[in-house]
Design a protein around this motif. Structure first.
Motif, PDB file in Angstrom:
ATOM      1  N   THR A   1      -3.224  -2.353  -0.717  1.00 49.17           N
ATOM      2  CA  THR A   1      -2.485  -1.617   0.298  1.00 49.17           C
ATOM      3  C   THR A   1      -3.410  -0.896   1.298  1.00 49.17           C
ATOM      4  O   THR A   1      -2.966  -0.021   2.023  1.00 49.17           O
ATOM      5  CB  THR A   1      -1.572  -0.586  -0.387  1.00 49.17           C
ATOM      6  OG1 THR A   1      -2.343   0.084  -1.401  1.00 49.17           O
ATOM      7  CG2 THR A   1      -0.389  -1.262  -1.039  1.00 49.17           C
ATOM      8  N   LYS A   2      -4.681  -1.314   1.318  1.00 49.75           N
ATOM      9  CA  LYS A   2      -5.608  -0.672   2.264  1.00 49.75           C
ATOM     10  C   LYS A   2      -5.172  -0.957   3.709  1.00 49.75           C
ATOM     11  O   LYS A   2      -5.151  -0.068   4.546  1.00 49.75           O
ATOM     12  CB  LYS A   2      -7.028  -1.215   2.013  1.00 49.75           C
ATOM     13  CG  LYS A   2      -8.076  -0.521   2.837  1.00 49.75           C
ATOM     14  CD  LYS A   2      -9.446  -1.044   2.503  1.00 49.75           C
ATOM     15  CE  LYS A   2     -10.461  -0.536   3.513  1.00 49.75           C
ATOM     16  NZ  LYS A   2     -11.734  -1.256   3.406  1.00 49.75           N
ATOM     17  N   ALA A   3      -4.829  -2.211   3.980  1.00 50.90           N
ATOM     18  CA  ALA A   3      -4.445  -2.573   5.349  1.00 50.90           C
ATOM     19  C   ALA A   3      -3.029  -3.124   5.444  1.00 50.90           C
ATOM     20  O   ALA A   3      -2.592  -3.525   6.514  1.00 50.90           O
ATOM     21  CB  ALA A   3      -5.443  -3.603   5.896  1.00 50.90           C
TER      22      ALA A   3
ATOM     23  N   ASN B   1      -0.353   1.071   9.574  1.00 51.82           N
ATOM     24  CA  ASN B   1      -0.092  -0.331   9.195  1.00 51.82           C
ATOM     25  C   ASN B   1       1.354  -0.744   9.400  1.00 51.82           C
ATOM     26  O   ASN B   1       1.883  -1.552   8.669  1.00 51.82           O
ATOM     27  CB  ASN B   1      -0.417  -0.592   7.716  1.00 51.82           C
ATOM     28  CG  ASN B   1      -1.810  -0.186   7.356  1.00 51.82           C
ATOM     29  OD1 ASN B   1      -2.696  -0.302   8.196  1.00 51.82           O
ATOM     30  ND2 ASN B   1      -2.013   0.273   6.149  1.00 51.82           N
TER      31      ASN B   1
ATOM     32  N   THR C   1      -1.036   4.410  -2.939  1.00 51.30           N
ATOM     33  CA  THR C   1      -2.358   4.484  -3.583  1.00 51.30           C
ATOM     34  C   THR C   1      -2.413   3.762  -4.934  1.00 51.30           C
ATOM     35  O   THR C   1      -3.479   3.317  -5.342  1.00 51.30           O
ATOM     36  CB  THR C   1      -2.785   5.953  -3.809  1.00 51.30           C
ATOM     37  OG1 THR C   1      -1.735   6.622  -4.499  1.00 51.30           O
ATOM     38  CG2 THR C   1      -3.059   6.660  -2.499  1.00 51.30           C
TER      39      THR C   1
ATOM     40  N   LEU D   1      -3.858   0.199  -4.471  1.00 52.73           N
ATOM     41  CA  LEU D   1      -5.123  -0.085  -3.771  1.00 52.73           C
ATOM     42  C   LEU D   1      -5.961  -1.065  -4.582  1.00 52.73           C
ATOM     43  O   LEU D   1      -5.868  -1.054  -5.810  1.00 52.73           O
ATOM     44  CB  LEU D   1      -5.887   1.221  -3.549  1.00 52.73           C
ATOM     45  CG  LEU D   1      -5.342   2.088  -2.409  1.00 52.73           C
ATOM     46  CD1 LEU D   1      -5.951   3.477  -2.446  1.00 52.73           C
ATOM     47  CD2 LEU D   1      -5.592   1.422  -1.054  1.00 52.73           C
ATOM     48  N   PRO D   2      -6.742  -1.962  -4.006  1.00 55.55           N
ATOM     49  CA  PRO D   2      -7.003  -2.044  -2.567  1.00 55.55           C
ATOM     50  C   PRO D   2      -6.013  -2.910  -1.787  1.00 55.55           C
ATOM     51  O   PRO D   2      -6.139  -3.024  -0.577  1.00 55.55           O
ATOM     52  CB  PRO D   2      -8.394  -2.681  -2.516  1.00 55.55           C
ATOM     53  CG  PRO D   2      -8.418  -3.590  -3.702  1.00 55.55           C
ATOM     54  CD  PRO D   2      -7.626  -2.892  -4.756  1.00 55.55           C
TER      55      PRO D   2
END
Ligand code: UTP
Length: 306
Positions: free
Chosen positions: A30-32, A68, A24, A27-28
């Motif tokens: 590491t969103k996908a 992921n 976290t 982010l972002p």
């Protein structure tokens, strides 16, 4: 330590790399994409970690993945299409770079359904590891390849038995960000006996300024200790809590010793440390370093004039 036991013990071969956290802090990005896949110069952070395991002669790597996970698996697999394209172009050096990651180790994967904490992630390794001691390398913790730590930890585990953790002295104002160890010295300058552990201690409650960093050599008794560990800080099942209990034992997974690391280490899950890792490793690269250092010098000079 009973010398006969040392001689009978076989050297460990298995590495477990937890890489199922949510990431976290990043982010972002590491969103996908898992944070372990973020590049440090031109290699994903996780590749340095697998290379480190390999350098310590751990050729069997179990990665604990989460959502992921595909990018992680693909990175350590062959990519025939890409290899063919590079072969057609006669680009031998890039071809070698592409193949490096798939030739490193025998890779295995297991999925941690819910990211319930590092302790829970390590427990997912039990069926693969069985009753042998094993190493744990956190996938977002980068130890500079020139400052070997893991081999020393494996040696210490062979010498003392039980489990071994990596410690680093940090600024006391920062210790609340880490697991912290109460320690007593041993005859070896870089080795301490761990007498207690506390995960992310509140200000003024830390027993020392020795922080746990992401390398462990664990006795398989840790699995039972984790099973008995209730959720701790953040509602997560903390590896530190299981190890705390083991640090009070003289056998059955204990004692716990710490190897004090004084080399270069980066938490690539932290944005500031991630940037520092890239700058430092880029400066030291033979191919990129000279140009990059020249640019960095002039950039810093400009910044100092402002
Ligand atoms: P972190 O404490 O850095 O947590 O995990 P995180 O969720 O990955 O990242 P932030 O804090 O939300 O940004 C330390 C290591 O343990 C793994 C992570 O992948 C990382 O390598 N981990 C953590 C798991 O595999 N599973 C978990 O449930 C938690």
């Amino acid at each position: 330590m009973v010398r006969g036991m040392t001689e009978a013990r076989t050297r460990i071969t298995k590495a477990v790399i937890p890489a199922a956290g949510l990431g976290t802090r990043f982010l972002p990005a590491t969103k996908a994409t898992p944070k372990e896949m973020l590049p440090v110069v031109d290699k994903p952070a996780i590749q340095y970690v697998v290379e480190e395991a390999r350098a310590a002669n751990l050729s069997d790597v179990l990665m604990i993945t989460g959502r992921n996970k595909r990018a992680l698996e693909d990175h350590f697999d062959r990519n025939y299409e890409l290899e063919e394209a590079l072969t057609r172009k006669g680009d031998e050096s890039r071809l070698a770079r592409v193949r490096e990651s798939s030739d490193l180790a025998t890779m295995h994967y297991v999925r941690q359904g819910d990211p319930k904490g590092l302790g829970h992630a390590v427990l997912c390794a039990e069926p693969h590891v069985g009753d042998q001691s094993f190493a744990v390398l956190l996938g977002d913790d980068l130890i500079d390849p020139r400052d070997p730590l893991l081999s020393r930890m494996i040696d210490i585990q062979e010498q003392f038995g039980g489990s071994v953790i990596a410690l680093m002295e940090v600024d006391p104002a920062q210790i609340h960000l880490y697991g912290c160890a109460a320690i007593v010295p041993t005859a070896e300058a870089d080795v301490v006996r761990v007498t207690d552990l506390v995960e992310k201690p509140a200000a003024g409650e830390a027993p020392s300024s020795y922080a746990i960093i992401g390398r462990y050599v664990l006795d398989p008794a840790v699995f039972d200790a984790i099973k008995k560990t209730p959720p701790g800080r953040g509602g997560e099942i903390q590896l530190t809590d299981a190890l705390r209990e083991m640090s009070h034992r003289d056998d059955d997974g204990g004692p716990v010793h710490g190897v004090v690391f004084t080399g270069r280490r980066y938490d690539t899950g932290d944005r500031g440390d991630y940037l520092r890792a890239i700058v430092r490793l880029a400066c030291e690269r033979e191919d990129l370093g000279p140009d990059f250092r020249t640019w960095l010098r002039s950039y810093v000079t400009e910044e100092m004039q402002d």
